[in-house]
Design a protein around this motif. Structure first.
Motif, PDB file in Angstrom:
ATOM      1  N   GLU A  41       0.763  -9.823 -11.335  1.00  0.00           N
ATOM      2  CA  GLU A  41       1.193  -9.935 -12.715  1.00  0.00           C
ATOM      3  C   GLU A  41       0.813  -8.699 -13.518  1.00  0.00           C
ATOM      4  N   ASP A  42       0.142  -7.752 -12.877  1.00  0.00           N
ATOM      5  CA  ASP A  42      -0.240  -6.517 -13.540  1.00  0.00           C
ATOM      6  C   ASP A  42       0.959  -5.572 -13.619  1.00  0.00           C
ATOM      7  N   SER A  43       0.789  -4.431 -14.249  1.00  0.00           N
ATOM      8  CA  SER A  43       1.899  -3.498 -14.479  1.00  0.00           C
ATOM      9  C   SER A  43       2.435  -2.920 -13.169  1.00  0.00           C
ATOM     10  N   ASP A  44       3.628  -2.369 -13.231  1.00  0.00           N
ATOM     11  CA  ASP A  44       4.249  -1.750 -12.054  1.00  0.00           C
ATOM     12  C   ASP A  44       3.429  -0.566 -11.538  1.00  0.00           C
ATOM     13  N   PHE A  45       2.676   0.066 -12.421  1.00  0.00           N
ATOM     14  CA  PHE A  45       1.817   1.183 -12.045  1.00  0.00           C
ATOM     15  C   PHE A  45       0.824   0.785 -10.954  1.00  0.00           C
ATOM     16  N   THR A  46       0.372  -0.461 -11.000  1.00  0.00           N
ATOM     17  CA  THR A  46      -0.688  -0.878 -10.080  1.00  0.00           C
ATOM     18  C   THR A  46      -0.185  -1.224  -8.677  1.00  0.00           C
ATOM     19  N   LYS A  47       1.110  -1.479  -8.530  1.00  0.00           N
ATOM     20  CA  LYS A  47       1.624  -1.882  -7.211  1.00  0.00           C
ATOM     21  C   LYS A  47       1.320  -0.853  -6.118  1.00  0.00           C
ATOM     22  N   PRO A  48       1.629   0.443  -6.328  1.00  0.00           N
ATOM     23  CA  PRO A  48       1.290   1.404  -5.270  1.00  0.00           C
ATOM     24  C   PRO A  48      -0.226   1.542  -5.052  1.00  0.00           C
ATOM     25  N   VAL A  49      -0.998   1.350  -6.117  1.00  0.00           N
ATOM     26  CA  VAL A  49      -2.452   1.402  -5.988  1.00  0.00           C
ATOM     27  C   VAL A  49      -2.931   0.260  -5.093  1.00  0.00           C
ATOM     28  N   ILE A  50      -2.432  -0.947  -5.386  1.00  0.00           N
ATOM     29  CA  ILE A  50      -2.811  -2.122  -4.597  1.00  0.00           C
ATOM     30  C   ILE A  50      -2.396  -1.949  -3.138  1.00  0.00           C
ATOM     31  N   TYR A  65      -9.312  -3.068 -12.689  1.00  0.00           N
ATOM     32  CA  TYR A  65      -9.220  -4.526 -12.592  1.00  0.00           C
ATOM     33  C   TYR A  65      -8.342  -4.945 -11.413  1.00  0.00           C
ATOM     34  N   SER A  66      -7.215  -4.280 -11.257  1.00  0.00           N
ATOM     35  CA  SER A  66      -6.310  -4.600 -10.145  1.00  0.00           C
ATOM     36  C   SER A  66      -6.955  -4.270  -8.811  1.00  0.00           C
ATOM     37  N   SER A  67      -7.661  -3.144  -8.752  1.00  0.00           N
ATOM     38  CA  SER A  67      -8.351  -2.749  -7.524  1.00  0.00           C
ATOM     39  C   SER A  67      -9.408  -3.776  -7.141  1.00  0.00           C
ATOM     40  N   LYS A  68     -10.213  -4.168  -8.130  1.00  0.00           N
ATOM     41  CA  LYS A  68     -11.257  -5.161  -7.867  1.00  0.00           C
ATOM     42  C   LYS A  68     -10.635  -6.499  -7.468  1.00  0.00           C
ATOM     43  N   ALA A  69      -9.496  -6.845  -8.081  1.00  0.00           N
ATOM     44  CA  ALA A  69      -8.836  -8.115  -7.761  1.00  0.00           C
ATOM     45  C   ALA A  69      -8.349  -8.136  -6.323  1.00  0.00           C
ATOM     46  N   VAL A  70      -7.708  -7.072  -5.873  1.00  0.00           N
ATOM     47  CA  VAL A  70      -7.188  -7.067  -4.505  1.00  0.00           C
ATOM     48  C   VAL A  70      -8.340  -7.075  -3.501  1.00  0.00           C
ATOM     49  N   LEU A  71      -9.415  -6.357  -3.777  1.00  0.00           N
ATOM     50  CA  LEU A  71     -10.576  -6.377  -2.879  1.00  0.00           C
ATOM     51  C   LEU A  71     -11.202  -7.765  -2.839  1.00  0.00           C
ATOM     52  N   ALA A  72     -11.290  -8.415  -3.996  1.00  0.00           N
ATOM     53  CA  ALA A  72     -11.840  -9.772  -4.047  1.00  0.00           C
ATOM     54  C   ALA A  72     -10.953 -10.756  -3.294  1.00  0.00           C
ATOM     55  N   ALA A  73      -9.635 -10.624  -3.445  1.00  0.00           N
ATOM     56  CA  ALA A  73      -8.708 -11.515  -2.744  1.00  0.00           C
ATOM     57  C   ALA A  73      -8.806 -11.319  -1.233  1.00  0.00           C
ATOM     58  N   LEU A  74      -8.933 -10.076  -0.789  1.00  0.00           N
ATOM     59  CA  LEU A  74      -9.068  -9.795   0.642  1.00  0.00           C
ATOM     60  C   LEU A  74     -10.374 -10.366   1.190  1.00  0.00           C
ATOM     61  N   ASP A  75     -11.460 -10.180   0.452  1.00  0.00           N
ATOM     62  CA  ASP A  75     -12.744 -10.761   0.869  1.00  0.00           C
ATOM     63  C   ASP A  75     -12.676 -12.284   0.903  1.00  0.00           C
ATOM     64  N   ALA A  76     -11.989 -12.870  -0.075  1.00  0.00           N
ATOM     65  CA  ALA A  76     -11.849 -14.334  -0.124  1.00  0.00           C
ATOM     66  C   ALA A  76     -11.088 -14.851   1.095  1.00  0.00           C
ATOM     67  N   ALA A  77     -10.111 -14.077   1.558  1.00  0.00           N
ATOM     68  CA  ALA A  77      -9.347 -14.484   2.742  1.00  0.00           C
ATOM     69  C   ALA A  77     -10.244 -14.539   3.971  1.00  0.00           C
ATOM     70  N   VAL A  78     -11.083 -13.527   4.140  1.00  0.00           N
ATOM     71  CA  VAL A  78     -12.007 -13.509   5.285  1.00  0.00           C
ATOM     72  C   VAL A  78     -12.950 -14.699   5.201  1.00  0.00           C
ATOM     73  N   LYS A  79     -13.471 -14.962   4.013  1.00  0.00           N
ATOM     74  CA  LYS A  79     -14.391 -16.090   3.819  1.00  0.00           C
ATOM     75  C   LYS A  79     -13.684 -17.408   4.103  1.00  0.00           C
ATOM     76  N   GLU A  80     -12.453 -17.552   3.609  1.00  0.00           N
ATOM     77  CA  GLU A  80     -11.692 -18.797   3.817  1.00  0.00           C
ATOM     78  C   GLU A  80     -11.464 -19.054   5.299  1.00  0.00           C
ATOM     79  N   VAL A  81     -11.049 -18.037   6.018  1.00  0.00           N
ATOM     80  CA  VAL A  81     -10.770 -18.193   7.451  1.00  0.00           C
ATOM     81  C   VAL A  81     -12.045 -18.542   8.210  1.00  0.00           C
ATOM     82  N   ASN A  82     -13.134 -17.909   7.867  1.00  0.00           N
ATOM     83  CA  ASN A  82     -14.380 -18.125   8.614  1.00  0.00           C
ATOM     84  C   ASN A  82     -15.123 -19.384   8.191  1.00  0.00           C
ATOM     85  N   ASP A  83     -14.764 -19.966   7.054  1.00  0.00           N
ATOM     86  CA  ASP A  83     -15.373 -21.228   6.625  1.00  0.00           C
ATOM     87  C   ASP A  83     -14.663 -22.435   7.202  1.00  0.00           C
ATOM     88  N   GLU A  84     -13.464 -22.231   7.783  1.00  0.00           N
ATOM     89  CA  GLU A  84     -12.682 -23.353   8.333  1.00  0.00           C
ATOM     90  C   GLU A  84     -13.325 -23.914   9.557  1.00  0.00           C
TER      91      GLU A  84
END
Length: 120
Positions: free
Chosen positions: A68-77, A101-120
């Motif tokens: 939902e962030d600006s188009d500028f952030t898509k290539p950064v993400i 903010y977008s950088s921190k969000a994508v890193l947090a989402a990626l870390d959350a994915a690893v945690k989710e998979v390993n908590d199953e």
């Protein structure tokens, strides 16, 4: 053909067959393909959602689903995601100035994915 030539040919054929079997079992039976999940984290203007494939503790694939962030952030993400997949995780991947903010969000989402998979 004499017996020595036949023995050499048989040894070569058996050797090739053994190497082929080893390669097949190594490639086909290597690590599991992983589990794919979608996770989100809060960016500057809203959620950043990624789809992530995790095998053990390693991120093997990821892609941006939405932001939902600006188009500028898509290539950064997408750049951050590429670095994370290359490294197999978020360790050592820095945020991008101007898209913190977008950088921190994508890193947090990626870390959350690893945690989710390993908590199953």
């Amino acid at each position: 053909m004499n017996e020595q030539k036949l023995s050499r040919i048989a040894a070569i054929i058996y050797g090739l067959a053994a190497v082929t079997l080893i390669l097949v079992f190594t490639v086909c039976g290597s690590s599991p393909t992983g589990i794919t999940v979608q996770t989100s984290a809060q960016g500057y203007k809203g959620a950043v959602t990624v789809e992530v494939t995790v095998a053990g503790e390693k991120i093997t694939a990821a892609q941006l689903v939405s932001s939902e962030d600006s188009d500028f952030t898509k290539p950064v993400i997408e750049g951050i995601i590429a670095q994370v997949v290359k490294k197999g995780g978020t360790a050592g991947v820095d945020v991008v100035a101007g898209a913190t903010y977008s950088s921190k969000a994508v890193l947090a989402a990626l870390d959350a994915a690893v945690k989710e998979v390993n908590d199953e």
